[in-house]
Scaffold this motif. Structure first.
Motif, PDB file in Angstrom:
ATOM      1  N   THR A   1      70.899  12.710  27.855  1.00 11.55           N
ATOM      2  CA  THR A   1      69.897  12.839  26.792  1.00 11.55           C
ATOM      3  C   THR A   1      70.077  11.714  25.776  1.00 11.55           C
ATOM      4  O   THR A   1      71.166  11.141  25.667  1.00 11.55           O
ATOM      5  N   PRO A   2      69.037  11.402  25.015  1.00 12.38           N
ATOM      6  CA  PRO A   2      69.183  10.403  23.947  1.00 12.38           C
ATOM      7  C   PRO A   2      70.269  10.775  22.943  1.00 12.38           C
ATOM      8  O   PRO A   2      70.987   9.899  22.448  1.00 12.38           O
ATOM      9  N   HIS A   3      70.398  12.056  22.613  1.00  8.35           N
ATOM     10  CA  HIS A   3      71.443  12.482  21.682  1.00  8.35           C
ATOM     11  C   HIS A   3      72.829  12.227  22.247  1.00  8.35           C
ATOM     12  O   HIS A   3      73.738  11.787  21.521  1.00  8.35           O
ATOM     13  N   ASN A   4      73.010  12.474  23.540  1.00 12.80           N
ATOM     14  CA  ASN A   4      74.298  12.196  24.172  1.00 12.80           C
ATOM     15  C   ASN A   4      74.621  10.708  24.115  1.00 12.80           C
ATOM     16  O   ASN A   4      75.761  10.313  23.845  1.00 12.80           O
ATOM     17  N   ARG A   5      73.641   9.882  24.374  1.00  6.79           N
ATOM     18  CA  ARG A   5      73.870   8.430  24.350  1.00  6.79           C
ATOM     19  C   ARG A   5      74.215   7.950  22.945  1.00  6.79           C
ATOM     20  O   ARG A   5      75.146   7.154  22.755  1.00  6.79           O
ATOM     21  N   ALA A   6      73.475   8.426  21.950  1.00  6.91           N
ATOM     22  CA  ALA A   6      73.766   8.040  20.574  1.00  6.91           C
ATOM     23  C   ALA A   6      75.147   8.544  20.152  1.00  6.91           C
ATOM     24  O   ALA A   6      75.887   7.839  19.449  1.00  6.91           O
ATOM     25  N   SER A   7      75.505   9.740  20.581  1.00 12.38           N
ATOM     26  CA  SER A   7      76.817  10.294  20.250  1.00 12.38           C
ATOM     27  C   SER A   7      77.927   9.462  20.875  1.00 12.38           C
ATOM     28  O   SER A   7      78.964   9.213  20.244  1.00 12.38           O
TER      29      SER A   7
ATOM     30  N   THR B   1      80.775   7.428  18.830  1.00 12.68           N
ATOM     31  CA  THR B   1      82.185   7.727  19.090  1.00 12.68           C
ATOM     32  C   THR B   1      82.944   6.482  19.496  1.00 12.68           C
ATOM     33  O   THR B   1      84.078   6.251  19.052  1.00 12.68           O
ATOM     34  N   PHE B   2      82.345   5.651  20.349  1.00 16.70           N
ATOM     35  CA  PHE B   2      82.989   4.402  20.768  1.00 16.70           C
ATOM     36  C   PHE B   2      83.248   3.505  19.567  1.00 16.70           C
ATOM     37  O   PHE B   2      84.331   2.919  19.426  1.00 16.70           O
ATOM     38  N   TRP B   3      82.261   3.391  18.679  1.00 18.42           N
ATOM     39  CA  TRP B   3      82.430   2.575  17.475  1.00 18.42           C
ATOM     40  C   TRP B   3      83.557   3.120  16.601  1.00 18.42           C
ATOM     41  O   TRP B   3      84.436   2.361  16.158  1.00 18.42           O
ATOM     42  N   ARG B   4      83.556   4.421  16.338  1.00 19.29           N
ATOM     43  CA  ARG B   4      84.537   4.996  15.428  1.00 19.29           C
ATOM     44  C   ARG B   4      85.950   4.933  16.007  1.00 19.29           C
ATOM     45  O   ARG B   4      86.926   4.747  15.270  1.00 19.29           O
ATOM     46  N   CYS B   5      86.086   5.088  17.319  1.00 15.18           N
ATOM     47  CA  CYS B   5      87.402   5.077  17.942  1.00 15.18           C
ATOM     48  C   CYS B   5      88.018   3.680  17.998  1.00 15.18           C
ATOM     49  O   CYS B   5      89.229   3.525  17.821  1.00 15.18           O
ATOM     50  N   PHE B   6      87.182   2.667  18.218  1.00 14.05           N
ATOM     51  CA  PHE B   6      87.723   1.340  18.519  1.00 14.05           C
ATOM     52  C   PHE B   6      87.294   0.250  17.539  1.00 14.05           C
ATOM     53  O   PHE B   6      87.480  -0.930  17.826  1.00 14.05           O
TER      54      PHE B   6
ATOM     55  N   ALA C   1      75.221  -5.415  21.720  1.00  8.90           N
ATOM     56  CA  ALA C   1      74.622  -5.670  23.029  1.00  8.90           C
ATOM     57  C   ALA C   1      74.757  -4.447  23.928  1.00  8.90           C
ATOM     58  O   ALA C   1      73.815  -4.070  24.641  1.00  8.90           O
ATOM     59  N   PHE C   2      75.915  -3.806  23.877  1.00  5.48           N
ATOM     60  CA  PHE C   2      76.139  -2.605  24.672  1.00  5.48           C
ATOM     61  C   PHE C   2      75.202  -1.483  24.240  1.00  5.48           C
ATOM     62  O   PHE C   2      74.692  -0.725  25.072  1.00  5.48           O
ATOM     63  N   GLN C   3      74.977  -1.359  22.941  1.00  2.11           N
ATOM     64  CA  GLN C   3      74.071  -0.328  22.442  1.00  2.11           C
ATOM     65  C   GLN C   3      72.688  -0.448  23.078  1.00  2.11           C
ATOM     66  O   GLN C   3      72.123   0.536  23.559  1.00  2.11           O
TER      67      GLN C   3
ATOM     68  N   ARG D   1      68.694   0.372  13.064  1.00  3.78           N
ATOM     69  CA  ARG D   1      68.519   1.496  12.138  1.00  3.78           C
ATOM     70  C   ARG D   1      67.638   2.581  12.743  1.00  3.78           C
ATOM     71  O   ARG D   1      67.863   3.770  12.527  1.00  3.78           O
ATOM     72  N   ALA D   2      66.613   2.161  13.493  1.00  3.92           N
ATOM     73  CA  ALA D   2      65.727   3.143  14.120  1.00  3.92           C
ATOM     74  C   ALA D   2      66.477   3.972  15.155  1.00  3.92           C
ATOM     75  O   ALA D   2      66.232   5.182  15.297  1.00  3.92           O
ATOM     76  N   LEU D   3      67.407   3.356  15.872  1.00  2.00           N
ATOM     77  CA  LEU D   3      68.194   4.081  16.852  1.00  2.00           C
ATOM     78  C   LEU D   3      69.160   5.046  16.151  1.00  2.00           C
ATOM     79  O   LEU D   3      69.350   6.177  16.591  1.00  2.00           O
ATOM     80  N   GLY D   4      69.778   4.599  15.076  1.00  2.00           N
ATOM     81  CA  GLY D   4      70.547   5.491  14.213  1.00  2.00           C
ATOM     82  C   GLY D   4      71.954   5.837  14.645  1.00  2.00           C
ATOM     83  O   GLY D   4      72.574   6.718  14.057  1.00  2.00           O
ATOM     84  N   ALA D   5      72.497   5.148  15.638  1.00  2.00           N
ATOM     85  CA  ALA D   5      73.848   5.469  16.115  1.00  2.00           C
ATOM     86  C   ALA D   5      74.920   4.660  15.400  1.00  2.00           C
ATOM     87  O   ALA D   5      76.021   5.159  15.148  1.00  2.00           O
TER      88      ALA D   5
END
Length: 337
Positions: free
Chosen positions: A67-73, A77-82, A146-148, A254-258
């Motif tokens: 789902t889009p929510h799973n992808r944004a999550s 999480t990847f950003w916050r962890c690393f 780029a990964f986003q 910003r529109a993606l919001g992750a």
């Protein structure tokens, strides 16, 4: 009903069934552990984790991208962890950034999702590197944005690649092809060749095709108004030029919001506060152990790092995250040596 209402707060109704099916599957898989806590508590914890975005940790890739929510999550999480990989300095460069290869970034992704496909990591790296030199080094911020784009809009980009090739060949892609799980492999193509005599395709024609694609696609697409604004300054563009523009556009981010804006990428006060608490606790334990043992380090507290289990157990979620955060640090450190 209360648990389902949590899901409705952040996800379109068509995705509620996905979470309900997954919750029931998790319930059946862990029914022996759950029986002592109760089903009501299980569903409360499950949908709380979905709301908080922690439900994707250590899950299989098919669920992470469901789902889009799973992808944004997963992105958040990847950003916050690393993110500390990006701001701690000096491994390969005199400036204050770590530079890693695509393979090293892929190892970080696999710490969160063990079966994450290398193909997506390579596609994200090509947006940064513009070629097949997968052993080149990339900064964390360049790779992350780029990964986003590649991860969140993967189906959209498959269709864009097909449209771009048709335009290069002089065809008019009147029929928009939206890839599915089966058609995506069937229409697998080589990356578009940017070295065309005309240096890409006409931007206005290309945008008309993208606008039609966004109107018809059932998958996530970047806002067409932002894409139009992004393309307005160029008369012609290449496929990878388009991907790079998407990755760098802060309006689309910003529109993606992750993820935060690039200037705030290494700022996360909440996480910093938690890390400071952990460091203080570890320092206190070390000092206490040294003092009580009069210099004998044999009495220092020892904690074994558990193996990462890809199956998610919501009732033990916080205890598991605490233990596995230590394990992930050891994995990361060992990869650098």
């Amino acid at each position: 009903l209360i648990s389902v209402s949590y899901c409705l707060l952040f996800s379109a109704q068509r995705h509620v069934l996905t979470y309900m099916e997954d919750a029931v599957s998790q319930l059946l898989e862990n029914r022996e552990d759950i029986s002592q806590y109760g089903i009501a508590r299980f569903f409360t914890e499950y949908f709380n984790s979905v709301r908080q975005g922690t439900h994707i940790l250590f899950r299989e890739f098919s669920f992470v991208q469901a789902t889009p929510h799973n992808r944004a999550s997963f992105l958040r999480t990847f950003w916050r962890c690393f993110r500390t990989v990006g701001k701690n300095g000096g491994k390969y460069s005199s400036i204050s950034y770590y530079l890693l290869t695509a393979q090293e970034y892929h190892c970080l992704l696999q710490l969160l999702c063990p079966d994450f496909p290398m193909e997506l990591t390579q596609k994200a790296a090509r947006i940064v590197l513009m070629d097949d030199a997968m052993d080149c080094l990339m900064s964390f911020s360049d790779f992350l944005f780029a990964f986003q784009i590649q991860f969140y809009y993967s189906e959209f980009l498959e269709s864009v690649a097909a449209i771009y090739q048709d335009l290069l060949a002089g065809k008019n892609p009147n029929t928009v092809i939206v890839p599915t799980s089966s058609s995506g492999q069937h229409r697998q193509r080589q990356p578009p060749n940017d070295c065309s005599p005309l240096d890409g395709v006409d931007t206005s024609v290309f945008y008309q095709c993208l606008e039609s694609l966004c109107d018809r696609s059932k998958y996530s697409c970047p806002p067409s108004a932002l894409v139009k604004e992004m393309l307005s300054s160029a008369q012609r563009l290449t496929f990878y030029g388009f991907l790079m523009a998407l990755a760098k556009d802060q309006g689309i981010n910003r529109a993606l919001g992750a993820l935060p804006d690039k200037g705030d990428l290494f700022v996360d006060p909440e996480m910093d506060q938690e890390l400071e608490k952990l460091v203080a606790q570890v320092s206190g334990l070390s000092i206490s152990g040294l003092t009580s043992s009069s210099g004998d380090t044999a009495n220092l507290p020892v904690r074994n790092s558990p193996r990462i289990n890809s199956s998610w157990k919501p009732l033990h979620h916080w205890r598991k995250m605490d233990a596995e955060s230590e394990g992930s640090n050891e994995e990361t450190d060992s990869s650098e040596n």
